[in-house]
Design an enzyme around this catalytic site. Structure first.
Site, short mmCIF file in Angstrom:
data_model
loop_
_atom_site.label_atom_id
_atom_site.label_comp_id
_atom_site.label_asym_id
_atom_site.label_seq_id
_atom_site.Cartn_x
_atom_site.Cartn_y
_atom_site.Cartn_z
N TYR A 156 0.86 -1.40 -0.18
CA TYR A 156 -0.06 0.07 -0.04
C TYR A 156 0.89 1.08 0.09
CZ TYR A 156 -4.35 2.45 0.65
OH TYR A 156 -5.28 3.50 0.26
N LYS A 163 -3.00 8.56 2.96
CA LYS A 163 -4.38 8.28 3.92
C LYS A 163 -4.12 9.04 5.29
CE LYS A 163 -7.14 6.23 0.83
NZ LYS A 163 -8.29 7.06 0.31
P1 NAD Z 1 -12.78 3.77 -7.73
O1 NAD Z 1 -11.70 3.39 -8.70
O2 NAD Z 1 -14.22 3.44 -8.12
O3 NAD Z 1 -12.64 5.30 -7.19
C1 NAD Z 1 -11.56 6.06 -7.25
C2 NAD Z 1 -11.99 7.48 -7.98
O4 NAD Z 1 -10.96 8.38 -7.71
C3 NAD Z 1 -12.31 7.33 -9.42
O5 NAD Z 1 -13.60 7.76 -9.65
C4 NAD Z 1 -11.26 8.05 -10.06
O6 NAD Z 1 -11.82 8.66 -11.22
C5 NAD Z 1 -11.04 8.98 -8.94
N1 NAD Z 1 -9.88 9.90 -9.21
C6 NAD Z 1 -8.55 9.56 -9.24
N2 NAD Z 1 -7.66 10.61 -9.49
C7 NAD Z 1 -8.51 11.44 -9.58
C8 NAD Z 1 -8.18 12.99 -9.74
N3 NAD Z 1 -7.23 13.43 -10.24
N4 NAD Z 1 -9.16 13.82 -10.03
C9 NAD Z 1 -10.46 13.39 -9.71
N5 NAD Z 1 -10.77 12.11 -9.26
C10 NAD Z 1 -9.77 11.30 -9.40
O7 NAD Z 1 -12.41 3.14 -6.33
P2 NAD Z 1 -12.97 2.96 -4.94
O8 NAD Z 1 -12.61 1.77 -4.43
O9 NAD Z 1 -14.30 3.37 -5.25
O10 NAD Z 1 -12.18 4.13 -4.15
C11 NAD Z 1 -12.68 5.20 -3.59
C12 NAD Z 1 -12.13 5.75 -2.47
O11 NAD Z 1 -12.07 4.53 -1.62
C13 NAD Z 1 -10.70 5.88 -2.60
O12 NAD Z 1 -10.37 7.05 -1.71
C14 NAD Z 1 -9.96 4.71 -1.84
O13 NAD Z 1 -8.76 4.82 -1.43
C15 NAD Z 1 -10.93 4.49 -0.78
N6 NAD Z 1 -10.98 3.04 -0.21
C16 NAD Z 1 -11.11 1.98 -1.04
C17 NAD Z 1 -11.11 0.72 -0.71
C18 NAD Z 1 -11.25 -0.62 -1.70
O14 NAD Z 1 -10.80 -1.65 -0.90
N7 NAD Z 1 -11.86 -0.50 -2.81
C19 NAD Z 1 -11.03 0.39 0.88
C20 NAD Z 1 -10.65 1.61 1.36
C21 NAD Z 1 -10.82 3.07 1.23
O1 0WE Z 2 -6.98 2.93 -1.52
C1 0WE Z 2 -6.90 2.06 -2.14
C2 0WE Z 2 -6.34 1.91 -3.66
C3 0WE Z 2 -6.17 3.21 -4.45
C4 0WE Z 2 -5.19 3.30 -5.57
C5 0WE Z 2 -5.53 2.26 -6.48
C6 0WE Z 2 -4.61 2.36 -7.81
C7 0WE Z 2 -4.62 1.21 -8.55
C8 0WE Z 2 -4.37 1.80 -10.12
C9 0WE Z 2 -4.54 4.29 -5.57
N1 0WE Z 2 -3.78 4.57 -6.76
C10 0WE Z 2 -3.79 3.64 -7.86
N2 0WE Z 2 -2.91 3.61 -8.92
C11 0WE Z 2 -3.19 2.89 -10.08
O2 0WE Z 2 -2.30 2.81 -10.83
N3 0WE Z 2 -7.27 0.88 -1.40
C12 0WE Z 2 -7.64 1.02 -0.16
C13 0WE Z 2 -7.44 -0.37 -2.32
C14 0WE Z 2 -5.98 -1.20 -2.18
O3 0WE Z 2 -5.01 -0.65 -2.90
C15 0WE Z 2 -4.07 -1.67 -2.38
C16 0WE Z 2 -4.31 -2.44 -0.97
C17 0WE Z 2 -5.71 -2.22 -0.97
C18 0WE Z 2 -6.76 -2.60 -0.04
C19 0WE Z 2 -2.64 -1.54 -2.81
C20 0WE Z 2 -1.81 -2.61 -2.25
C21 0WE Z 2 -2.01 -3.15 -1.09
C22 0WE Z 2 -3.51 -2.98 -0.62
#
Ligand code: NAD
Ligand code: 0WE
Length: 256
Positions: A156, A163
């Site tokens: 991560y 974060k």
């Molecule tokens: P997602 O890919 O659906 O959403 C991520 C969003 O970030 C996308 O809509 C993308 O367009 C937007 N984004 C990235 N760069 C941007 C920029 N420069 N300007 C505007 N928008 C931008 O994935 P998600 O999992 O729904 O992620 C949403 C949030 O939840 C993130 O903050 C992620 O870190 C957090 N999160 C995700 C998980 C998981 O396991 N999926 C767990 C905990 C927290």
């Molecule tokens: O916040 C996230 C992921 C956000 C994210 C994902 C990507 C994939 C594509 C940010 N940047 C990028 N850049 C890319 O090019 N999560 C909480 C999901 C997540 O991502 C991981 C996790 C978990 C959980 C990455 C490594 C280990 C665990």
């Protein structure tokens, strides 16, 4: 209908129907809120238009790369014109260059560090500053975080550091905006299979690990994140601000 009747909100971070932002937006809309949506770039325009269009043909849908001040300004000018005021803002946005999420944190480049923090943490400050003048009746800002902010989750990497910054920004913004009855909180979500999570090597194993270790012996669903997002936006959370609320089936309480 009712919990958010008469409330206006804006949602940042819908990419597709699996996005956590979409689950929270649906919960807000079902509770009566009127929402505007932003999308990151032309690539996502159609997706977001199709989803957000389900709330009616005149739903406000605007481009916004959160690293661009002029796009942020345009979005809030449009919201001011259409709604006149604002109560809710969802920040569900994160990005770090792919190579920074592979290999050692030790090798994080200055540029990858900058980008991760700009997109994933500073943007909350920029959006809060633009939204606050419209939140004349008080409001609720909500961000999405992850456990990697407080403990090391292998790979991560710089996203964990970003974060941690997002969570600290949440507290400082809560302090600054509290006198205006604007609350700022984060949901720290357990892993969910979204676009941002897919393609992370080992993500399926991570889901299995949570299932085995979390007290509830399962993973959180997007709908459950929507329900918590609705709670934090509602008057039920009127005295909750500056908090990071774990919505992870209890995983975070475990020491082993
Ligand atoms: P997602 O890919 O659906 O959403 C991520 C969003 O970030 C996308 O809509 C993308 O367009 C937007 N984004 C990235 N760069 C941007 C920029 N420069 N300007 C505007 N928008 C931008 O994935 P998600 O999992 O729904 O992620 C949403 C949030 O939840 C993130 O903050 C992620 O870190 C957090 N999160 C995700 C998980 C998981 O396991 N999926 C767990 C905990 C927290
Ligand atoms: O916040 C996230 C992921 C956000 C994210 C994902 C990507 C994939 C594509 C940010 N940047 C990028 N850049 C890319 O090019 N999560 C909480 C999901 C997540 O991502 C991981 C996790 C978990 C959980 C990455 C490594 C280990 C665990």
């Amino acid at each position: 209908m009712s919990l958010l009747n008469g409330k206006f909100g804006i949602v940042f971070g819908v990419a597709n129907k699996r996005s956590i932002a979409w689950a929270i937006a649906q919960a807000w809309a079902r509770a009566g809120a009127t929402l505007a949506f932003t999308y990151q770039g032309e690539r996502l325009k159609e997706n977001v238009a199709e989803l957000a269009g389900t709330f009616g043909p005149d739903t406000l849908i605007l481009p916004c790369d959160v690293t661009r001040d002029e796009e942020i300004a345009r979005v809030f000018a449009a919201v001011q014109q259409r709604f006149g005021k604002l109560h809710l803002l969802l920040h569900s946005v994160a990005f770090a260059p792919r190579e920074a999420l592979e290999g050692d944190f030790l090798n994080t480049s200055r540029e990858a560090f900058r980008i991760a923090h700009d997109v994933s943490a500073y943007s909350l400050v920029a959006l809060a500053r633009a939204a606050a003048p419209l939140m004349t009746e008080g409001g609720s800002l909500l961000g999405l975080s992850y456990y990697g902010a407080e403990k090391v989750v292998p790979h991560y990497n710089v996203m964990g550091v970003a974060k941690a910054a997002l969570e600290a920004c949440t507290r400082y913004l809560a302090y600054d905006l509290g006198p205006r009855q604007i609350r700022v909180n984060c949901i720290s979500a357990g892993p969910v299979n979204t676009l941002a999570a897919r393609g992370i090597s080992g993500f399926t194993e991570m889901l299995r690990h949570y299932e085995a270790k979390a007290p509830l012996k399962r993973n959180v669903t997007a709908d459950e994140l929507g329900a918590t997002g609705l709670f934090l936006a509602s008057d039920g959370a009127a005295a909750i601000t500056g908090q990071v609320l774990y919505v992870d089936c209890g995983y975070q309480i475990m020491g082993m």
